[in-house]
Design an enzyme around this catalytic site. Structure first.
Site, short mmCIF file in Angstrom:
data_model
loop_
_atom_site.label_atom_id
_atom_site.label_comp_id
_atom_site.label_asym_id
_atom_site.label_seq_id
_atom_site.Cartn_x
_atom_site.Cartn_y
_atom_site.Cartn_z
CG HIS A 69 -39.16 -19.95 35.83
ND1 HIS A 69 -39.68 -19.24 36.89
CD2 HIS A 69 -39.78 -21.14 35.84
CE1 HIS A 69 -40.61 -19.97 37.49
NE2 HIS A 69 -40.68 -21.12 36.90
CG ASP A 101 -34.33 -29.25 41.17
OD1 ASP A 101 -33.77 -28.17 40.91
OD2 ASP A 101 -35.55 -29.36 41.40
#
Lengths: 324, 324, 324, 324
Positions: A254, A128
């Site tokens: 994912h 992230d």
């Protein structure tokens, strides 16, 4: 320092293996013993650790995931859990730790360090890129390229069918993946948690594109955007744009977490792994190793956890100019 | 035959451009003029066509999507629409058509051919590989590899976290993508529309894996499976497996439609494009060109539309053996 | 400034198209007309230029190479050639230039600027990353990842056969690609033009690996290394290592120049293209736009041409530690 | 049959691991013990074998190379060597073998089988696709895609610079990789060992392209072509084409051997591994398992070794039509 431990914790990220390798090889180089702890704090409590040698990390630099595995540990949030973990480390003669992970990992390490005095240096591993104290985190560059590959594929089909695509990328609190993959992917608009993008602006952008006879449009939505998921945003704009508009939604999910790490991530991971190790050897504790302006820096866990990492507003401005 | 038209219709598939190229270059080679019709039947009605030369198809063999674009046409389902289309083709002097697409495309071509006598030869372009009359369709191999790349990435994270992943791949009526990507991706189970897989079998498979201390599992679900979407299947099994099982769902979506075509698809597309053209030149009509056992064959549209394409049960058996 | 020109020159690099796009879209955004000049200085002399609009750069951000093409021009090295070029620009009303390329390109621009006063701002496009005035050049990150992909493939076969591989990567004067792909690829040794690596050190490294029972080794050689090409280095070490050693050589070659640009390169190219344009608008001339420590900076052509860009010695040290 | 051995021999090929996995998992499924023999015949003589379980082949389906390693063995060419090998197999109680490799591997197996009666079934693992008895060999599809990826990259730079590129691909005796990657890559000409392509034809093709104002050309040369290597062919045509022609050469080399196997290769490898195992169980010996027209077939080693595999002349014809 004679013997240290290394572990990965939190969500896995491509490049974690390259980081483990750098810690292990660096330790071998400096004549320090190194133990791998499996499944993060969970393995620390279970005493699941093993001695690693140079060859333990052969042929892993190119692999996604983490050979040390990762898990969440509720037990480590309890004083009893941490006591057991400490006893296990003591029994194994481990004098310091390298922790590879994100904010949750470092919060655990900070509390543990304060309670038991065991020095820990962190390496930022999360796709992230939401950690204060480093320009980039391990796994971010790979995740952006994975998202970009998907955007490139979707553009093929979007432009063949004159469609509007809303593509959701990862980023619960951070728009980094969205902004970078959006610029690189030639998106018309990028919606991120850090900046409010009202639905009216989305509609306006699409209408402007329409009027310039752009036949297809791609809008990137970070999963944590205020207007909701890509699906929700798409629902909201329906009826506000041309009734013939063919609107589609894809959530990348994912796939963004895995895959062989990019060159950038392997090098960053190697530098940060070695930096964490050498920091630990040099007396650092309760800090995260990071790279800022190409220099290795150590930032207290307290700051990496507490301080926000602002998004680059120049990049957001660029999205608008480039989609003219 | 002096002049023909070529168009793509239905969902786009990687390799359609390679197929267009083969039709155009083949026509140039044989001294036939060729017109590209944009957006399928829709462009035929709108009269949106242009003369293509050898260089019109330079540098497209490697691109996903279709340079001729694709669209659905409700108008072509009406006699008036088809009349306009025919008038446009007549005006342009077009004596035959190569239609690249799937069953919807060929149904349109068959009706049109019956009404106006204009000969059409089809080339099977769809990622689903659900067409009778050819072993493989253009785009299928690329879609399987794209799905596989995603499965490989997800396996990284699945095995790092000891997770169970349900991955949904495309295939509303056909399990081909699911079966092939499942075998190649080392999945524990593959759920396809052609064969009923009761939830109890899914649970059993997961439990068996658990008992052999497999720490992660991947289950592939074709979007058209009887038990519902991957999300729905995941909901159904929750509570029936280990309560600590960490279950995740990913839906691959439209990324499967795009991207540079694989070598296999480019060669298949080239053979089928050339085969369709040379079939048309040789007097074939209302047939689809296909490759069966490495031989070029022509199958009447009627059969490709009506007859089911059975899935290879040997491959389903193999999934079970290989996940032991 | 009402009207500008943009061109690419020198060896092509992935990301040049993203840079052209940023210049063109930025110009549209700021209400400036922009002309594309084909084949660099060669096209300037031939008067081969055309007006570019926003849609001229649609769907190119993901493509390698350069849509404006590139060429060497001997004529531009003559005063007559430059006079013709200037006359053509004057006739077209072009008041400033954005030049995308490397040192050769900027040398031309500097001389031209000094003679005719036409302001030029450069954007660094070269895979070699050998330009002073920017941390990274457009194309470098992609080239490193392409080299890395090849190294990963070769490692498969190297370790299956217990082989020693010498892999030659691009870099006539610069070891950047070699060092970065070497670290990321887990190489035992990296040989670069900037640092002398005697053959005895290569032999020693291989022997040490042998004694630690490493069964395969990879050594990266930059094409400009003092000891010669990878082939020549391999010849020199033969006979000095285990007689059963199975030694192979691969030269990666031009594949390193092409391919879809990485996310990093597309973003860098976008920033530098926009930065060059806005610099030109703001009165900059005879400078190259670069990014240093994440900030946009302008460096005089004189300095980018004259000053060397030192290699990061920390990275070379890291190769040794990580191959322990 | 209670216990078998499996090994890989000869040049490694992507998909060998998927094949090993199918043999091992299949054996587990059928209740047969399976031993892995390291480094082919060399390990058979050294007694380097170990019991494999289901989990021994976890997480390898996606990896290039071979976990059992491969090597050449001069000793196995001697009666003494084979005697030792046989004694080792006897001592380990191994009653049958699955051999994964090419013609050299099968020649060894045939001689060994004739001498000692130990039944062997082969699975064709070689990137060259030069084995009689199967439509495709394990590794071929991946190698073609790897070569194609390089060709796509080179086309970027070729068309940016108006260059002629000679690209050498693997194939000492076989033009399969050259033909397939040439068609898929849009090459102007493909030169293969099976068909004589005189230099005059190369020159003619280039001149024709020139006259149709093709600005760049790609010619694929199989390494075993009669006119020599790509470098040699390029030397020969220099001076016979436009003096300004910018001619470059790239030799793809060992990168073609590695990398994650394509979906096609993993499925093929799984089918052939299982087919070889089940053939062995069913009494087959001294045969190679192959897939012809989608059916599993067994061909005597004698035939696979002796009989040539003709190249598909239709594909060569297609190269010419498609490069018009």
């Amino acid at each position: 320092m004679k013997r240290i431990g290394v572990f990965t914790s939190g969500g896995d990220a491509p490049g974690m293996n390259a980081c483990i390798r750098a810690v292990v090889r660096g330790a071998c180089y400096h004549g320090i013993e190194v133990y791998g702890i499996r499944r993060g704090y969970s393995g620390m409590i279970a005493g699941d650790l093993y001695k690693m040698e140079s060859h333990s990390v052969s042929n892993i630099v190119q692999r996604g995931g983490t050979i040390l595995k990762s898990a969440r540990s509720k037990e480590f949030m309890t004083p009893e859990g941490r006591k057991t973990a400490y006893d296990n480390l003591q029994a194994a003669g481990i004098e310091g730790l390298v922790a590879i992970g994100g904010n949750g990992t470092f919060t655990g390490a900070m509390i543990f360090g304060n309670e038991y005095g065991i020095p820990t240096v962190g390496a930022p591993g999360t796709i992230d890129n939401d950690l204060y104290g480093t320009d980039y985190t391990i796994g971010f560059d790979t995740a952006v390229n994975t998202a970009l590959d998907a955007i490139d594929r979707i553009r093929d089909t979007a432009s063949s069918h004159d469609r509007i695509f809303f593509i959701e990328v990862m980023g619960r609190d951070s728009g980094y993946i969205a902004v970078q993959s959006g610029i690189a992917g030639g998106a018309e608009l990028v919606m991120v948690p850090e900046v409010l993008t009202p639905i009216s602006e989305v509609v306006e952008t699409l209408k402007q594109g329409w009027s310039r006879s752009k036949s297809s449009s791609i809008i990137i939505v970070a999963e944590g955007d205020d207007e909701g998921s890509a699906q929700e945003v798409a629902e909201k704009i329906k009826g506000q744009v041309d009734e013939n508009a063919d609107i589609r939604v894809t959530t990348l999910g994912h796939t963004q977490r895995g895959g062989p790490p990019s060159a950038y991530d392997r090098i960053l991971a190697s530098r940060l792994g070695l930096g964490a190790l050498e920091g630990l050897m040099g007396g650092q504790k309760n800090v995260m190793a990071g790279i800022i302006n190409n220099e290795l820096v150590y930032t207290p866990f307290e700051d990496t956890i507490r301080l926000p990492k602002p998004i680059n507003e120049d990049l957001l401005r660029m999205v608008k100019i480039l989609s003219v």
